[in-house]
Design an enzyme around this catalytic site. Sequence first.
Site, short mmCIF file in Angstrom:
data_model
loop_
_atom_site.label_atom_id
_atom_site.label_comp_id
_atom_site.label_asym_id
_atom_site.label_seq_id
_atom_site.Cartn_x
_atom_site.Cartn_y
_atom_site.Cartn_z
N HIS A 1 31.92 44.15 8.53
CA HIS A 1 31.31 44.77 7.35
C HIS A 1 30.56 46.03 7.77
O HIS A 1 30.00 46.10 8.87
CB HIS A 1 30.36 43.82 6.64
CG HIS A 1 29.90 44.33 5.30
ND1 HIS A 1 30.70 44.34 4.19
CD2 HIS A 1 28.72 44.88 4.91
CE1 HIS A 1 30.04 44.85 3.17
NE2 HIS A 1 28.84 45.20 3.58
N HIS B 1 26.30 49.87 0.13
CA HIS B 1 27.53 49.24 0.61
C HIS B 1 28.29 48.62 -0.56
O HIS B 1 27.76 48.45 -1.65
CB HIS B 1 27.21 48.18 1.68
CG HIS B 1 26.58 46.93 1.15
ND1 HIS B 1 26.85 45.67 1.66
CD2 HIS B 1 25.67 46.71 0.16
CE1 HIS B 1 26.16 44.76 1.02
NE2 HIS B 1 25.42 45.35 0.11
N CYS C 1 34.38 47.80 1.68
CA CYS C 1 33.24 48.32 2.44
C CYS C 1 33.61 49.53 3.29
O CYS C 1 32.94 50.57 3.24
CB CYS C 1 32.61 47.22 3.29
SG CYS C 1 33.62 46.63 4.66
#
Length: 348
Positions: free
Chosen positions: A311, A323, A263
């Site tokens: 994240h 993402h 990520c």
Amino acid sequence: MAAHRKPRQRPYTGTAARTAAALAITGAATAAALPGSAHADPRRTPAQVEAEVDRLYHDAEVATERYNGAKERAAAAAEAVDNLRDEAARRTERLNAARDSLGTFAAAQYRSGGLSPTVQLAFSSDPDQYLERASFVDRIGDRRAVEVDAVERQVARIAQLRAESGKKLAALAARQAELKKHKASITAKLAEARRLLATLTPAERTAYADADAGPAGSRADRDMPRGSVQAPSARAAAAVAFAYGALGKPYVWGATGPSSYDCSGLTQAAWRSAGVSLPRTTYTQINAGHRVPRSELAPGDLVFFFSGISHVGLYIGNGQMIHAPRPGAPVRIAPIDQMPFAGATRVA
């Protein structure tokens, strides 16, 4: 790396839903352990399996960001060791050259030092020339004294460099041990997630994978027109364009491209393409720009999730982001409502 997906019952995946699922798992395990409960079915329901896999993926993502940070620190420590060694080598070369020069001068002085200055003057055929030479030798001696001082300083500095290098090597060893620990944690959690997913039917595994993309699923990736993204700056537009170009590439923990990403590796690469250098981890990227409230999000903003800032995605407008979700789920478009929102940063 966390399983970033919505529950089927409602449109927002909050911590309460995950906690309830975790409690259900714990309750089932406790019931199985109680006397008289041996008849209970030990097999978890698909919902319980998915909740546990979600937790494992999330924990693995936390470990991945720690791994990324440790890897960055290890690289910095290794570079510092190399720089110290290079400087010590250069100074050692200069020290050896200075010692050779001083050695030649000392040998010449020794060879000519057997006669006193008075006797040398007496035997000189040209006393005036001798006196000029003696004055020159005195000046040479003064310069040699300066060179000796310089040699002493070089020796001290080389010793200091070697001591600093030893400390940096110890720091590097610590970072490498940290890397090994986080890698083992990640590997174990992903292996357990794969084992649990294997207990689901093919249809259940497919449903679990599709849930990561949100209600629009892959259709959003195909249908959302890229030209509709109105970024606030040319750099933000370039970062968004890069993220669109990465759609479909696989998630690999620790990866920074160009063929796969995790990520924070994706957001770092997207902004690097726009000429902006971001730090490597989620918990450092959140401080790389200025914070913006959720109500003022604009394409190109970094959006962060979970209380531990584990994240990150790249906002593209209309409540959507691009993402890298987790292993098995490629880079994709997803709603930011899919995970517990933790904050947003505008880079440029």
